[in-house]
Design an enzyme around this catalytic site. Structure first.
Site, PDB file in Angstrom:
ATOM      1  N   MET A  60       0.835  -1.209   0.000  1.00  0.00           N
ATOM      2  CA  MET A  60       0.000   0.000   0.000  1.00  0.00           C
ATOM      3  C   MET A  60       0.868   1.256   0.000  1.00  0.00           C
ATOM      4  SD  MET A  60      -3.423  -0.899   2.071  1.00  0.00           S
ATOM      5  CE  MET A  60      -2.814  -0.688   3.732  1.00  0.00           C
ATOM      6  N   GLY A  61       2.146   1.089  -0.318  1.00  0.00           N
ATOM      7  CA  GLY A  61       3.018   2.249  -0.449  1.00  0.00           C
ATOM      8  C   GLY A  61       3.543   2.757   0.887  1.00  0.00           C
ATOM      9  N   HIS A 111       9.204  -3.592   3.325  1.00  0.00           N
ATOM     10  CA  HIS A 111       8.703  -3.780   1.955  1.00  0.00           C
ATOM     11  C   HIS A 111       9.853  -4.137   1.007  1.00  0.00           C
ATOM     12  CE1 HIS A 111       5.579  -0.749   3.433  1.00  0.00           C
ATOM     13  NE2 HIS A 111       4.828  -1.758   3.041  1.00  0.00           N
ATOM     14  N   GLY A 138       4.704 -10.394   3.799  1.00  0.00           N
ATOM     15  CA  GLY A 138       5.463 -10.341   5.049  1.00  0.00           C
ATOM     16  C   GLY A 138       4.749 -11.069   6.173  1.00  0.00           C
TER      17      GLY A 138
HETATM   18  P1  AMP Z   1       1.457  -2.948   3.443  1.00  0.00           P
HETATM   19  O1  AMP Z   1       2.007  -1.890   2.554  1.00  0.00           O
HETATM   20  O2  AMP Z   1       1.442  -2.572   4.888  1.00  0.00           O
HETATM   21  O3  AMP Z   1       0.145  -3.497   2.947  1.00  0.00           O
HETATM   22  O4  AMP Z   1       2.481  -4.152   3.371  1.00  0.00           O
HETATM   23  C1  AMP Z   1       2.820  -4.743   2.146  1.00  0.00           C
HETATM   24  C2  AMP Z   1       3.583  -6.003   2.393  1.00  0.00           C
HETATM   25  O5  AMP Z   1       4.759  -5.719   3.142  1.00  0.00           O
HETATM   26  C3  AMP Z   1       2.799  -7.027   3.223  1.00  0.00           C
HETATM   27  O6  AMP Z   1       3.044  -8.328   2.709  1.00  0.00           O
HETATM   28  C4  AMP Z   1       3.370  -6.859   4.595  1.00  0.00           C
HETATM   29  O7  AMP Z   1       3.263  -8.013   5.397  1.00  0.00           O
HETATM   30  C5  AMP Z   1       4.812  -6.559   4.275  1.00  0.00           C
HETATM   31  N1  AMP Z   1       5.456  -5.881   5.395  1.00  0.00           N
HETATM   32  C6  AMP Z   1       5.043  -4.757   6.025  1.00  0.00           C
HETATM   33  N2  AMP Z   1       5.864  -4.457   7.051  1.00  0.00           N
HETATM   34  C7  AMP Z   1       6.823  -5.417   7.080  1.00  0.00           C
HETATM   35  C8  AMP Z   1       7.950  -5.675   7.915  1.00  0.00           C
HETATM   36  N3  AMP Z   1       8.271  -4.888   8.919  1.00  0.00           N
HETATM   37  N4  AMP Z   1       8.707  -6.761   7.638  1.00  0.00           N
HETATM   38  C9  AMP Z   1       8.388  -7.587   6.605  1.00  0.00           C
HETATM   39  N5  AMP Z   1       7.339  -7.404   5.787  1.00  0.00           N
HETATM   40  C10 AMP Z   1       6.554  -6.337   6.017  1.00  0.00           C
END
Ligand code: AMP
Length: 280
Positions: free
Chosen positions: A30-31, A37, A147
């Site tokens: 989601m940026g 990420h 993640g």
């Molecule tokens: P989001 O932008 O929050 O939707 O996250 C996008 C992807 O990045 C998802 O698969 C999350 O689980 C992963 N992600 C977010 N934060 C972390 C982190 N600290 N470590 C590893 N993966 C992450």
């Protein structure tokens, strides 16, 4: 690095890549990207020869009183980081292209979305599964990286892939943390200095639970009290849940088992809700 925002163009591009025999890895986001990420992008490069990231703040996964309107955004910064991390293509669709007014089809993954965040955020995983299936159909990945910070999301997508026979390998990536142990999250930017300092207690609490669990059989309620002891007692800090679940089914466990137990937590620091987990 190519940037595409039209759904029909991304689909054409990806179908063409597949015809040429390229192996595509997808990293949906989601940026407002951070090192967590980018670690997914780097992992993706090990599993494919064409790495695609998507940036889309998906309104369908936010509840009415949640933080959609204040979700942080930084398109320019994100593109720079993705290029540096070695992404080949970024798909960043417009809201109205993903969800035209007459949109009416949703994906409901049932059991694994009942507990944890699914219980406190009704409809959240319906929104997640729906957008991820759309992204899968648009980008035709061989591999998709998620993640483990969002552990329930990972399990939900794995379930959907199995149940709907999608030819995609879903890989879970380790949680990337700040120096003090706080899991990196786009939402951390909302924490004020005091909240940011307090938030590191989440990791300390989980490590404490993991340590004690090595020596003692802990019940779910003992796990909870250990966590509360580490968290600063302040009105502005509210625990949403501290739960023991089976990490395959995400069903609640009355006590920690020898294998396959996940301790997952969600805590509000002011208005900011943070999640984290540890496998024990
Ligand atoms: P989001 O932008 O929050 O939707 O996250 C996008 C992807 O990045 C998802 O698969 C999350 O689980 C992963 N992600 C977010 N934060 C972390 C982190 N600290 N470590 C590893 N993966 C992450």
């Amino acid at each position: 690095m190519q940037i595409i925002s039209s759904p029909s163009q991304i689909q054409k591009t990806c179908l063409r890549l597949k015809k040429k025999g390229r192996r595509i890895a997808l990293v949906p986001t989601m940026g407002y990207l951070h090192d967590g990420h980018l670690s997914l992008v780097r992992l993706a490069k090990k599993h494919a020869d064409f790495v695609m990231a998507t940036i889309f703040v998906n309104p369908k996964q936010f509840g009415k009183n949640e933080d959609l309107s204040r979700y942080p955004r930084d398109e320019k910064g994100d593109l720079k980081k993705l290029q540096q991390a070695g992404a080949d293509l970024v798909f960043m669709p417009k809201l109205t292209d993903m969800y035209p007014e007459d949109f009416q089809t949703y994906v409901d993954v049932e059991m694994v979305t009942q507990t944890l965040c699914g219980a406190s955020r009704p409809g959240h995983f319906r929104g997640v599964a729906t957008v991820v299936l759309k992204l899968f159909n648009l980008t035709q990945p061989d591999v998709a990286i998620f993640g483990k910070k969002d552990f329930q999301q990972l399990v939900t997508i794995q379930r959907m892939v199995r149940d709907l026979n999608l030819p995609i390998r879903v890989i879970g990536a380790p949680i990337v943390r700040e120096k003090d142990g706080l899991a990196m999250s786009s939402r951390n930017v909302h924490l004020n200095a005091e909240e940011r300092q307090d938030a590191s207690a989440i990791r300390r609490g989980l490590i404490k639970i993991q340590d004690v669990a090595r020596r003692k059989n802990l019940t779910a309620s003992q796990v909870r009290s250990l966590f509360y002891k580490i968290l600063p007692a302040k009105k502005s800090i509210q625990v949403d849940y501290v739960s023991c679940v089976d990490r395959r089914t995400l069903e609640f466990l009355p006590k920690i088992k020898k294998t396959h137990t996940l301790i997952a937590v969600a805590v509000f620091f002011g208005k900011t809700r943070l999640i984290d987990n540890v496998e024990v």
